[in-house]
Design an enzyme around this catalytic site. Sequence first.
Site, short mmCIF file in Angstrom:
data_model
loop_
_atom_site.label_atom_id
_atom_site.label_comp_id
_atom_site.label_asym_id
_atom_site.label_seq_id
_atom_site.Cartn_x
_atom_site.Cartn_y
_atom_site.Cartn_z
N ARG A 65 7.05 -2.43 -12.11
CA ARG A 65 6.63 -2.72 -10.95
C ARG A 65 5.29 -2.52 -10.66
O ARG A 65 4.66 -3.03 -9.82
CB ARG A 65 7.43 -2.08 -9.98
CG ARG A 65 8.92 -2.70 -9.88
CD ARG A 65 9.82 -2.02 -8.69
NE ARG A 65 8.89 -2.02 -7.40
CZ ARG A 65 9.30 -1.74 -6.19
NH1 ARG A 65 10.43 -1.11 -6.24
NH2 ARG A 65 8.55 -1.76 -5.10
N LYS B 232 -2.46 -0.93 -7.81
CA LYS B 232 -1.21 -1.62 -6.75
C LYS B 232 -1.12 -1.35 -5.44
O LYS B 232 -0.98 -2.11 -4.70
CB LYS B 232 0.15 -0.93 -7.57
CG LYS B 232 1.45 -1.43 -6.80
CD LYS B 232 2.70 -1.07 -7.43
CE LYS B 232 3.08 0.31 -6.87
NZ LYS B 232 3.75 0.34 -5.50
N ASN B 233 -1.42 -0.06 -4.91
CA ASN B 233 -1.28 0.13 -3.50
C ASN B 233 -2.26 -0.16 -2.66
O ASN B 233 -2.38 -0.01 -1.38
CB ASN B 233 -0.70 1.57 -3.45
CG ASN B 233 0.51 1.82 -4.01
OD1 ASN B 233 1.50 0.91 -4.38
ND2 ASN B 233 0.88 3.19 -4.05
N ASP C 144 2.78 10.49 -5.85
CA ASP C 144 3.16 9.58 -6.92
C ASP C 144 2.70 10.15 -8.18
O ASP C 144 2.91 9.38 -9.28
CB ASP C 144 2.02 8.38 -6.73
CG ASP C 144 2.88 7.55 -5.36
OD1 ASP C 144 2.19 6.39 -5.15
OD2 ASP C 144 3.74 7.74 -5.01
N CYS D 133 15.91 3.37 -0.01
CA CYS D 133 15.16 3.53 -1.61
C CYS D 133 15.87 4.78 -2.30
O CYS D 133 16.01 5.78 -1.77
CB CYS D 133 13.75 3.46 -1.09
SG CYS D 133 12.64 4.18 -2.70
N ARG E 12 13.05 6.44 4.03
CA ARG E 12 11.74 5.72 4.29
C ARG E 12 12.05 4.69 5.38
O ARG E 12 11.71 3.33 5.39
CB ARG E 12 11.34 4.97 2.87
CG ARG E 12 10.91 5.97 1.76
CD ARG E 12 10.68 5.28 0.60
NE ARG E 12 9.49 4.64 0.56
CZ ARG E 12 8.68 4.04 -0.25
NH1 ARG E 12 9.34 3.63 -1.37
NH2 ARG E 12 7.42 3.66 -0.39
C1 EPZ Z 1 3.03 4.31 0.35
O1 EPZ Z 1 4.40 4.21 0.75
C2 EPZ Z 1 3.00 4.10 -1.27
N1 EPZ Z 1 3.32 2.66 -1.45
C3 EPZ Z 1 3.89 4.99 -1.98
O2 EPZ Z 1 3.75 4.61 -3.15
C4 EPZ Z 1 3.47 6.38 -1.82
O3 EPZ Z 1 4.32 7.28 -2.45
C5 EPZ Z 1 3.43 7.02 -0.21
O4 EPZ Z 1 2.58 5.91 0.50
C6 EPZ Z 1 3.15 8.33 -0.03
O5 EPZ Z 1 1.78 8.25 -0.46
C7 EPZ Z 1 2.30 1.82 -1.03
O6 EPZ Z 1 1.22 2.19 -0.55
C8 EPZ Z 1 2.75 0.22 -1.22
P1 EPZ Z 1 4.50 6.55 3.93
P2 EPZ Z 1 4.73 4.45 2.35
O7 EPZ Z 1 4.78 5.82 5.02
O8 EPZ Z 1 3.69 3.89 2.87
C9 EPZ Z 1 8.02 8.75 6.21
C10 EPZ Z 1 4.52 3.93 -5.53
O9 EPZ Z 1 5.07 4.81 -6.52
N2 EPZ Z 1 7.88 7.72 7.38
O10 EPZ Z 1 3.08 7.13 3.75
O11 EPZ Z 1 5.88 3.99 2.45
C11 EPZ Z 1 8.31 8.49 4.91
O12 EPZ Z 1 9.85 8.40 5.19
C12 EPZ Z 1 4.95 4.16 -4.09
O13 EPZ Z 1 3.68 3.40 -5.75
C13 EPZ Z 1 8.48 7.60 8.38
O14 EPZ Z 1 9.58 8.45 8.93
O15 EPZ Z 1 4.88 5.99 2.63
C14 EPZ Z 1 7.93 9.48 3.97
O16 EPZ Z 1 8.66 10.63 4.23
C15 EPZ Z 1 6.09 5.00 -3.82
N3 EPZ Z 1 8.62 6.72 9.20
C16 EPZ Z 1 6.65 9.74 4.83
O17 EPZ Z 1 6.48 9.22 6.07
C17 EPZ Z 1 7.58 5.60 9.11
O18 EPZ Z 1 7.32 4.51 9.80
C18 EPZ Z 1 5.31 9.16 4.14
O19 EPZ Z 1 5.59 7.82 4.09
C19 EPZ Z 1 6.74 5.64 8.07
C20 EPZ Z 1 6.90 6.68 6.98
#
Ligand code: EPZ
Length: 417
Positions: free
Chosen positions: A396, A22-23, A304, A116, A121
């Site tokens: 999803r 998916k990702n 995840d 969320c 996020r």
């Molecule tokens: C991706 O989400 C995945 N989704 C998530 O999978 C996964 O849990 C996550 O990466 C971590 O591996 C997809 O790829 C579609 P991040 P993402 O930006 O990119 C903070 C699932 O179950 N952050 O790596 O949204 C954020 O709050 C989903 O398939 C900021 O502060 O995660 C988090 O604490 C759930 N500012 C950390 O960084 C930003 O601009 C990592 O988030 C971006 C992120």
Amino acid sequence: MDRLCVRGGQRLSGEVPVSGAKNAALPILFASLLTAEPLVVGNVPRLQDVATALRLLGQMGVSSRREGDEVTLEAAAVSSVDAPYDLVRTMRASVLVLGPLVARFGRARVSLPGGCAIGQRPVDQHIKGLQAMGAEIHIEHGYMVASAPRLKGARIVTDMVTVTGTENLMMAATLAEGETIIENAAREPEVVDLAQALIAMGARIRGAGTDRVVVEGVASLHGASHRVMPDRIEAGTFLCAAAATGGSITLTGAQPAGMDATLEKLREAGAAIDCGPDWIRLVMSGRPRALNLRTAPYPGLATDMQAQFMALNCIAQGAGVITETIFENRFMHALELQRLGADITIEGNTAVVRGVPALSGAAVMATDLRASAGLVVAGLVAEGETLVNRIYHLDRGYERMEAKLAALGARIERQPG
Ligand code: EPZ
């Protein structure tokens, strides 16, 4: 709302195919916005999130058609650069249209995703990176409104490792003028898969999979074909389920490379695991040993996978400590697992799980995608019947989960709600 009825106690055994990731599929589908030519994407899983992504792209004027597991997209006649709130709030990965739209069309209007279940996020790093590349972005009525005559290459250091932040900026950089360097980049295999799709489209990218990604902008990208990598989280989920039930399964169409942290933890729990280039076999006899684990950006243990391993720890021998370092509210499954008789103590971002000899079935509620998966794993070992409600969360990110588990001998059925 549909729910899953699971009657625990069956050891899982047999063979199960792994679907496309998916990702990886989501950013690659959105990459179709970067070219007017057809992008053919193979191994696209049938998931709610994929349907949402195709619906969003369709609203923008991107045509798509699915033939089996292959989706062909064409963004020759994009009529809108809007990603509306009603779609973005159901799938925050929609924010991945921002980079491609600004890069190819010089403008975008994308709803802020909002909160969320698992955490706040924010997308500040996506915005900061695009601004560094010359985009003007302001927030108006809950939307990010972006414009840029032409993006310019820049050196960007993200404040933290962000998967979709890295992906958004990498996609934007493919059409920027000059060189972009993304420092502190996410190293996830899904980022590498996206980079391979972009390179097939004519992008010039080096270092994907490392924390320093270098992109040399080009004038335009062309059509291509790319097959999405196997889903390492779906694979890990089934392995946790087999380990919890003391079963023996073989995953086919898998990609063990990129799953080291998960496979090592399962071995630590007592599972015997063999791998080939595209298969993984797990055999578990007896109760698993309790695990201490700490989620981390790749190559660390994927956040995840945290809920699934917590479910495994619930019936393990001994006590295990789980620390969630990525999201600030990703223990909601713990409250539901306690309804099944689990002994879990939460202290901030740490959960102490004391294994119990058996869980007992109950009605539980899914709160987010991976929490749902953890509850299904627990239901497979709980005595009696477990009803997992609100499984739209599960749909999803998992293709036909109940059919795949039933094929492994699980007593599981979907009850339309
Ligand atoms: C991706 O989400 C995945 N989704 C998530 O999978 C996964 O849990 C996550 O990466 C971590 O591996 C997809 O790829 C579609 P991040 P993402 O930006 O990119 C903070 C699932 O179950 N952050 O790596 O949204 C954020 O709050 C989903 O398939 C900021 O502060 O995660 C988090 O604490 C759930 N500012 C950390 O960084 C930003 O601009 C990592 O988030 C971006 C992120």
